[in-house]
Design an enzyme around this catalytic site. Structure first.
Site, mmCIF file in Angstrom:
data_model
loop_
_atom_site.group_PDB
_atom_site.id
_atom_site.type_symbol
_atom_site.label_atom_id
_atom_site.label_comp_id
_atom_site.label_asym_id
_atom_site.label_seq_id
_atom_site.Cartn_x
_atom_site.Cartn_y
_atom_site.Cartn_z
ATOM 1 N NE ARG A 211 -1.635 -6.960 -6.023
ATOM 2 C CZ ARG A 211 -0.510 -6.230 -6.021
ATOM 3 N NH1 ARG A 211 0.384 -6.373 -6.979
ATOM 4 N NH2 ARG A 211 -0.293 -5.364 -5.056
ATOM 5 N NE ARG B 171 3.878 -7.305 -10.676
ATOM 6 C CZ ARG B 171 3.912 -6.490 -9.621
ATOM 7 N NH1 ARG B 171 2.855 -5.812 -9.264
ATOM 8 N NH2 ARG B 171 5.040 -6.352 -8.926
ATOM 9 C CE LYS C 140 5.957 -3.041 -8.993
ATOM 10 N NZ LYS C 140 5.187 -2.274 -7.989
ATOM 11 C CE LYS D 253 2.302 -2.235 -11.958
ATOM 12 N NZ LYS D 253 1.942 -1.280 -10.888
ATOM 13 C CB CYS E 210 -2.976 3.076 -2.332
ATOM 14 S SG CYS E 210 -2.144 3.818 -0.917
ATOM 15 C CB CYS F 116 0.727 -1.024 2.537
ATOM 16 S SG CYS F 116 2.091 -0.714 1.414
ATOM 17 C CB CYS G 115 4.391 5.429 0.560
ATOM 18 S SG CYS G 115 4.508 4.226 -0.765
ATOM 19 C CB CYS H 112 -0.561 1.737 -5.116
ATOM 20 S SG CYS H 112 1.036 0.998 -4.763
HETATM 21 FE FE1 SRM Z 1 1.321 -0.961 -5.837
HETATM 22 C C1 SRM Z 1 3.987 -1.948 -4.047
HETATM 23 C C2 SRM Z 1 -0.677 -2.174 -3.482
HETATM 24 C C3 SRM Z 1 -1.216 -0.676 -8.004
HETATM 25 C C4 SRM Z 1 3.261 1.150 -7.773
HETATM 26 N N1 SRM Z 1 1.674 -1.942 -4.093
HETATM 27 C C5 SRM Z 1 2.884 -2.269 -3.551
HETATM 28 C C6 SRM Z 1 2.696 -3.160 -2.308
HETATM 29 C C7 SRM Z 1 2.786 -4.574 -2.742
HETATM 30 C C8 SRM Z 1 3.646 -2.856 -1.135
HETATM 31 C C9 SRM Z 1 4.929 -3.648 -1.074
HETATM 32 O O1 SRM Z 1 5.836 -3.383 -1.881
HETATM 33 O O2 SRM Z 1 5.040 -4.498 -0.200
HETATM 34 C C10 SRM Z 1 1.246 -2.749 -1.906
HETATM 35 C C11 SRM Z 1 0.441 -3.784 -1.123
HETATM 36 C C12 SRM Z 1 -0.472 -3.101 -0.134
HETATM 37 C C13 SRM Z 1 -1.464 -3.983 0.482
HETATM 38 O O3 SRM Z 1 -1.400 -4.176 1.726
HETATM 39 O O4 SRM Z 1 -2.357 -4.476 -0.177
HETATM 40 C C14 SRM Z 1 0.693 -2.286 -3.231
HETATM 41 N N2 SRM Z 1 -0.538 -1.458 -5.783
HETATM 42 C C15 SRM Z 1 -1.230 -1.863 -4.682
HETATM 43 C C16 SRM Z 1 -2.724 -1.891 -4.943
HETATM 44 C C17 SRM Z 1 -3.443 -3.006 -4.192
HETATM 45 C C18 SRM Z 1 -3.306 -0.505 -4.600
HETATM 46 C C19 SRM Z 1 -4.799 -0.401 -4.506
HETATM 47 O O5 SRM Z 1 -5.210 0.280 -3.578
HETATM 48 O O6 SRM Z 1 -5.520 -0.937 -5.330
HETATM 49 C C20 SRM Z 1 -2.706 -2.032 -6.483
HETATM 50 C C21 SRM Z 1 -2.631 -3.459 -6.926
HETATM 51 C C22 SRM Z 1 -2.551 -3.561 -8.405
HETATM 52 C C23 SRM Z 1 -2.678 -4.956 -8.957
HETATM 53 O O7 SRM Z 1 -3.776 -5.492 -8.897
HETATM 54 O O8 SRM Z 1 -1.702 -5.454 -9.507
HETATM 55 C C24 SRM Z 1 -1.392 -1.339 -6.819
HETATM 56 N N3 SRM Z 1 1.097 0.001 -7.630
HETATM 57 C C25 SRM Z 1 -0.081 0.075 -8.307
HETATM 58 C C26 SRM Z 1 0.006 1.073 -9.334
HETATM 59 C C27 SRM Z 1 -1.121 1.500 -10.279
HETATM 60 C C28 SRM Z 1 -1.163 0.662 -11.538
HETATM 61 O O9 SRM Z 1 -0.492 -0.363 -11.661
HETATM 62 O O10 SRM Z 1 -1.919 1.036 -12.433
HETATM 63 C C29 SRM Z 1 1.287 1.607 -9.254
HETATM 64 C C30 SRM Z 1 1.847 2.792 -10.097
HETATM 65 C C31 SRM Z 1 2.140 2.419 -11.499
HETATM 66 C C32 SRM Z 1 3.522 1.866 -11.643
HETATM 67 O O11 SRM Z 1 3.726 0.686 -11.360
HETATM 68 O O12 SRM Z 1 4.423 2.619 -12.024
HETATM 69 C C33 SRM Z 1 1.961 0.919 -8.187
HETATM 70 N N4 SRM Z 1 3.347 -0.505 -5.943
HETATM 71 C C34 SRM Z 1 3.905 0.435 -6.762
HETATM 72 C C35 SRM Z 1 5.301 0.568 -6.434
HETATM 73 C C36 SRM Z 1 6.305 1.512 -7.137
HETATM 74 C C37 SRM Z 1 6.874 0.894 -8.353
HETATM 75 C C38 SRM Z 1 7.968 1.712 -8.978
HETATM 76 O O13 SRM Z 1 8.213 1.561 -10.164
HETATM 77 O O14 SRM Z 1 8.630 2.478 -8.273
HETATM 78 C C39 SRM Z 1 5.544 -0.326 -5.362
HETATM 79 C C40 SRM Z 1 6.878 -0.567 -4.630
HETATM 80 C C41 SRM Z 1 7.779 -1.505 -5.367
HETATM 81 O O15 SRM Z 1 7.440 -2.118 -6.367
HETATM 82 O O16 SRM Z 1 8.921 -1.614 -4.896
HETATM 83 C C42 SRM Z 1 4.301 -0.962 -5.065
HETATM 84 FE FE1 SF4 Z 2 1.440 0.904 0.019
HETATM 85 FE FE2 SF4 Z 2 2.552 3.084 -0.920
HETATM 86 FE FE3 SF4 Z 2 1.257 1.459 -2.563
HETATM 87 FE FE4 SF4 Z 2 -0.085 2.881 -0.857
HETATM 88 S S1 SF4 Z 2 1.186 3.713 -2.495
HETATM 89 S S2 SF4 Z 2 -0.372 0.675 -1.220
HETATM 90 S S3 SF4 Z 2 1.263 2.969 0.886
HETATM 91 S S4 SF4 Z 2 3.106 0.966 -1.492
#
Ligand code: SRM
Ligand code: SF4
Length: 565
Positions: free
Chosen positions: A76, A145, A210, A212, A431, A437, A475, A479
């Site tokens: 990323r 981030r 993380k 943000k 997402c 993922c 899930c 995201c």
């Molecule tokens: Fe996310 C984890 C993809 C934005 C909340 N996110 C992941 C992981 C890395 C899975 C993992 O833990 O191994 C995913 C990778 C999937 C893949 O194969 O690419 C993933 N997140 C994404 C992306 C690519 C979704 C998308 O379709 O665009 C976004 C990348 C953002 C970036 O460029 O940095 C993405 N993730 C978000 C957002 C939205 C935002 O940031 O505005 C959220 C919700 C906001 C927040 O953080 O509260 C988000 N991602 C999570 C979480 C839950 C965090 C939490 O506090 O519980 C995880 C799991 C974790 O961190 O343990 C996670």
């Molecule tokens: Fe993966 Fe869940 Fe984030 Fe979708 S919402 S990219 S399934 S961690």
């Protein structure tokens, strides 16, 4: 805070033992026994913007054959404010074909992702990225981030002024360790002079989780500002950016069956003059660094620190750290969270074309040579590209004299699908989920387009032309920011989803669980009934999210602590 070291989560030990994120990554890259990396380096690599993954579609077959998972890496790359030069785009495109799977993924935070990079290809990838001024550090991990912002930074003088702060906050919050350059570019170890910290802001253990930050420029709330740890709402006085209303403690991830985890909306704490905003962000980061939960990672985001200790405690702590008071909040309003698609002309007389990239996936398919089209545009484009927080792409800063040529390329590569996209599709996001993922329970990116076909059919049959914001995540991590949508689906299992209703169109409140663990048939039955009711009984200009709350399908959620109740 943990009472002693043994209460710390294992990630805290990994970080503190890593010598500022170097760990044993370099030797692990040569390990002949596996194509992956060990558990410790897997966590450290996240700070370098790299995730170990395997192809979920292939997992069962390999398991049966007792083979190691089909390891590869997701990389990323952050783009603060989503700004990318044509030269950088051409490098991204070239690497996608040479070292990845021929595709790029625009993310919901204005970053770009590669999937399916083999371990031996990581160094060549990083070298080429470095040559065009890109770096994957801070892409993931327990750190600040990518800094998001409303992407059309030239739309007005306010946008331009706000972008300067995006860059300033990004530079101030970047990891300072030389680990990335040593591991990927094989630079010599850079020792810091005695008494100087290699990470003055983060220390050896970085953030508990993380972190943000986003800047938004009203009236569009395209960054979903209240879902951020720090949300900065730009306030203008004429053509001058005065400063920012500050929101703290937003965040969305939850775990099913654990009501102590909940999504939360940021809380507004006051107005900060523009020239103090970097200092303010650093002080807030420092509060979370020092007080965030380092024993339970499910409770380690700043939303829990603030909810547990109270907003008054937080404001007092902040005041003590910066030595001045925030001013009273200034007025603002939002109209929507989506992007304005198509051509727009800005005050400096340049043009910007925003086009919808379904779920951010850039690749060529039989009928849509999207990636080729963008490449051809990048070869002649004199301005930049911008990635939006809704996973879309902008050809930014096209001079009046170049507009016809760009328009011709858009037509030539059949990129202009705008007219074909319904108003629900324009506002939808999914997402990544399967196949890459590791957390995915259900499909998202691969399923939402066909679900929307059906929604469009239902809406057409009802002659409903309203914009409705629908989001899907594979899930409960959220995201695609599903808990801020008017209708949302989060994966429970293959083909099963939780359905949420009642977020607002402007991004001020959360939605609420409406149906649990339902399949496609039930989803469409529910949607048909709800949309029919909406068509018949909605008030003039009433958005769907407001309608379902008014009709009592779900109650209004203005604070995440009421999300489960
Ligand atoms: Fe996310 C984890 C993809 C934005 C909340 N996110 C992941 C992981 C890395 C899975 C993992 O833990 O191994 C995913 C990778 C999937 C893949 O194969 O690419 C993933 N997140 C994404 C992306 C690519 C979704 C998308 O379709 O665009 C976004 C990348 C953002 C970036 O460029 O940095 C993405 N993730 C978000 C957002 C939205 C935002 O940031 O505005 C959220 C919700 C906001 C927040 O953080 O509260 C988000 N991602 C999570 C979480 C839950 C965090 C939490 O506090 O519980 C995880 C799991 C974790 O961190 O343990 C996670
Ligand atoms: Fe993966 Fe869940 Fe984030 Fe979708 S919402 S990219 S399934 S961690």
């Amino acid at each position: 805070m943990p009472k002693d070291d043994k209460d710390l989560s294992k990630n805290e030990h990994y970080k503190s033992d890593s010598h500022y994120l170097r760990g044993t990554i370099t030797t692990n890259l040569e390990d002949p026994i596996t194509l992956g990396v060990n558990d410790v380096n897997k966590e450290l690599l996240k700070f370098h913007g790299i995730y170990l993954q395997d192809n979920r579609d292939d997992r069962g077959r390999r398991l049966k054959k007792k083979l190691e998972p089909n390891w590869s890496f997701m990389v990323r790359i952050p783009f603060p404010g989503g700004v990318c030069t044509p030269e950088q785009w051409l490098a991204l495109d070239e690497l996608a074909h040479k070292l990845s799977n021929g595709a790029l993924r625009l993310t919901t935070r204005q970053a770009v992702q590669y999937h399916e990079i083999l371990r031996d290809n990581l160094r060549p990838l990083m070298r080429r990225l470095d040559a065009v001024g890109l770096c994957s550090m801070n892409g993931c991990g327990d750190i600040t981030r990518n800094i998001m912002s409303s992407p059309l930074s030239d739309l007005s003088p306010i946008h331009q002024q706000a972008y300067a702060y995006v860059d300033a906050i990004y530079q101030a919050t970047l990891a300072k360790t030389n680990a990335w350059r040593e591991v990927w570019l094989e630079e010599e170890h850079k020792a810091t002079p005695p008494g100087v910290s290699e990470e003055p802001l983060y220390g050896t253990t970085y953030m508990p989780r993380k972190f943000k930050i986003a800047i938004v420029i009203p009236p569009e709330n395209d960054v979903d500002v209240f879902s951020q740890d720090i949300g900065l709402i730009a306030i203008a006085n004429g053509d001058t950016l005065e400063g920012f209303n500050v929101s703290v403690g937003g965040g969305l991830g939850i775990t099913y069956g654990e009501p102590e985890t909940y999504p939360q909306i940021g809380k507004l704490i006051g107005f900060c003059p523009a020239d103090s905003v970097v200092e303010l962000c650093l002080a807030i980061i420092a509060i979370q660094r020092d007080h965030g939960d380092r024993s339970n990672r499910k409770h380690a985001r700043m939303k829990y620190t603030i909810d547990d200790r109270g907003l008054d405690w937080f404001k007092q702590e902040l005041q003590e750290r910066v030595g001045w008071d925030l001013q009273p909040l200034k007025e603002f309003s939002f109209t929507m969270t989506g992007d304005r698609l198509g051509w727009q002309k800005t005050q400096n007389n340049s043009w910007h074309y925003t086009w919808l990239v379904e779920n951010g996936r850039i690749k060529d398919t039989e009928n849509k040579p999207l990636m080729t089209g963008i490449r051809e545009i990048a070869k002649v484009h004199q301005g930049e590209f911008r990635f939006t927080p809704n996973q879309n792409l902008i050809i930014a800063n096209v001079a009046e004299t170049d507009k016809a040529a760009i328009e011709e390329l858009i037509q030539q590569y059949a990129l202009d699908h705008l007219q074909k996209h319904s108003l629900v599709r324009r506002n939808a996001m999914a997402c990544v989920a399967f196949p890459t993922c590791p957390q995915a329970m259900g499909e998202a990116e691969r399923y939402l387009p066909s679900l929307l076909d059906k929604v469009e059919e239902i809406m057409q049959s009802l002659d409903l032309k309203e914009e409705i914001k629908i989001r899907m995540s594979g899930c409960p991590n959220g995201c695609s920011r599903p808990y801020m949508a008017e209708i949302a689906f989060t994966g429970r299992a293959i083909g099963k989803y939780n359905m949420y209703l009642g977020g607002d169109f402007e991004g001020f409140r959360l939605n609420k669980l409406y149906k649990e663990n339902i399949g496609e048939k039930e989803i469409f039955t529910e949607l048909r009934t709800l949309l029919k009711h909406y068509k018949n009984d909605k008030k003039d200009q009433e958005h769907f999210g407001d309608f379902v709350v008014r009709q009592g399908y779900v109650s209004m959620v203005k604070d995440g602590r009421d999300f489960h109740g």
